[in-house]
Write an enzyme that holds these catalytic residues in place. Structure first.
Site, PDB file in Angstrom:
ATOM      1  N   VAL A   1       7.681  -2.450   7.240  1.00 54.01           N
ATOM      2  CA  VAL A   1       7.710  -1.077   7.115  1.00 54.01           C
ATOM      3  C   VAL A   1       8.279  -0.612   5.906  1.00 54.01           C
ATOM      4  CG1 VAL A   1       8.541   1.102   8.101  1.00 54.01           C
ATOM      5  CG2 VAL A   1       7.945  -0.930   9.622  1.00 54.01           C
ATOM      6  N   LYS A   2       7.584   0.073   5.203  1.00 56.00           N
ATOM      7  CA  LYS A   2       7.785   0.831   3.833  1.00 56.00           C
ATOM      8  C   LYS A   2       8.583   2.218   3.889  1.00 56.00           C
ATOM      9  CE  LYS A   2       5.557   0.801  -0.850  1.00 56.00           C
ATOM     10  NZ  LYS A   2       4.208   0.673  -1.570  1.00 56.00           N
ATOM     11  N   ILE A   3       9.649   2.297   3.250  1.00 55.67           N
ATOM     12  CA  ILE A   3      10.705   3.541   3.556  1.00 55.67           C
ATOM     13  C   ILE A   3      11.102   3.972   2.337  1.00 55.67           C
ATOM     14  CG2 ILE A   3      12.715   4.192   4.649  1.00 55.67           C
ATOM     15  CD1 ILE A   3      10.949   3.209   6.852  1.00 55.67           C
TER      16      ILE A   3
ATOM     17  N   THR B   1       0.814  -1.083   0.083  1.00 57.56           N
ATOM     18  CA  THR B   1      -0.027  -0.169   0.032  1.00 57.56           C
ATOM     19  C   THR B   1       0.993   1.244   0.026  1.00 57.56           C
ATOM     20  OG1 THR B   1      -0.075   0.068   2.403  1.00 57.56           O
ATOM     21  CG2 THR B   1      -1.795  -1.234   1.260  1.00 57.56           C
TER      22      THR B   1
ATOM     23  N   ALA C   1       3.394  -1.223   4.926  1.00 59.41           N
ATOM     24  CA  ALA C   1       2.892  -0.190   5.280  1.00 59.41           C
ATOM     25  C   ALA C   1       3.755   1.156   5.409  1.00 59.41           C
ATOM     26  CB  ALA C   1       2.252  -0.276   6.783  1.00 59.41           C
TER      27      ALA C   1
END
Length: 218
Positions: free
Chosen positions: A86-88, A27, A60
């Protein structure tokens, strides 16, 4: 190859999961906004709802662009569910955050990658996934699939454990080419996954089988 669906729509996620081929979800803020999900509490609740549908791998994305902010947001997201990745973003503080998250045992997906050099940095920092954007490169007359091939070669050269997650996949041939190259993961809209079902010979063959069955069983 793992199949991720790129959406925040719960119905689409359920449909892909019920097909039995879904390995995860990606997402981003744009996809959340498209579904009308706004506000920190609602966004986190929506991530949790996605986690309740799938078995693993829910990317996310953090909103902060500074190191401290990304660490704070990322830790909060990781606490929501063990399935969270965790999307960075691929920026200097993002690489720094990926390194620290890796040390803490928090999985990461480095997003907005458009060059092999960026992918190399992400792998060096210990990213779980790197997301090169194929379609957006195609949009500016650059071959996005060549980037996937380059990253896979570099990672193979040095045995990096970071998985290549082909993103911004627009159509079935993007997906098939990524599979041919050996990409670990592809994330795409539901229509790309269901598009793999389609072939005119399947349709005509099934129609013939059913017609022949009907003739012999009247």
């Amino acid at each position: 190859m793992k199949f991720f669906i790129d959406t925040a729509n719960l119905d689409e996620i359920r449909e892909a999961y019920d097909m039995g081929v879904l390995d995860g979800v990606t997402t981003n803020p744009s996809l959340m906004a498209k579904e009308g999900i706004t506000g920190d509490a609602k966004i986190k609740a929506h991530y949790k709802a996605i986690c309740d549908i799938v078995d693993n791998n829910v990317s996310a994305e953090v909103i902060a662009t500074d190191y401290e902010g990304m660490m704070k947001e990322g830790r909060e997201l990781a606490k929501l569910d063990d399935k969270i990745v965790v999307k960075i973003p691929m920026i200097k503080d993002g690489v720094k955050a990926i390194k620290q998250f890796s040390a803490e045992g928090i999985r990461t997906n480095c997003t907005l990658v458009f060059s092999s050099g960026q992918a190399l940095l992400a792998a060096k920092a210990g990213a779980s996934y790197v997301s090169p954007f194929i379609g957006r490169l195609d949009d500016i007359s650059t071959d996005g699939l060549t980037l996937i091939e380059d990253i896979i070669r570099i990672y193979d050269n040095y045995a990096y454990e970071t998985e290549v997650l082909a993103a911004s996949v627009r159509h079935t041939m993007h997906l098939i080419e990524c599979a041919n190259m050996g990409a670990d993961v592809v994330t795409c809209p539901l229509k790309v996954i269901t598009g793999l079902l389609k072939h005119p010979l399947t349709d005509s063959g099934l129609a013939q089988f059913l017609a022949d069955h009907k003739k012999g069983n009247q």
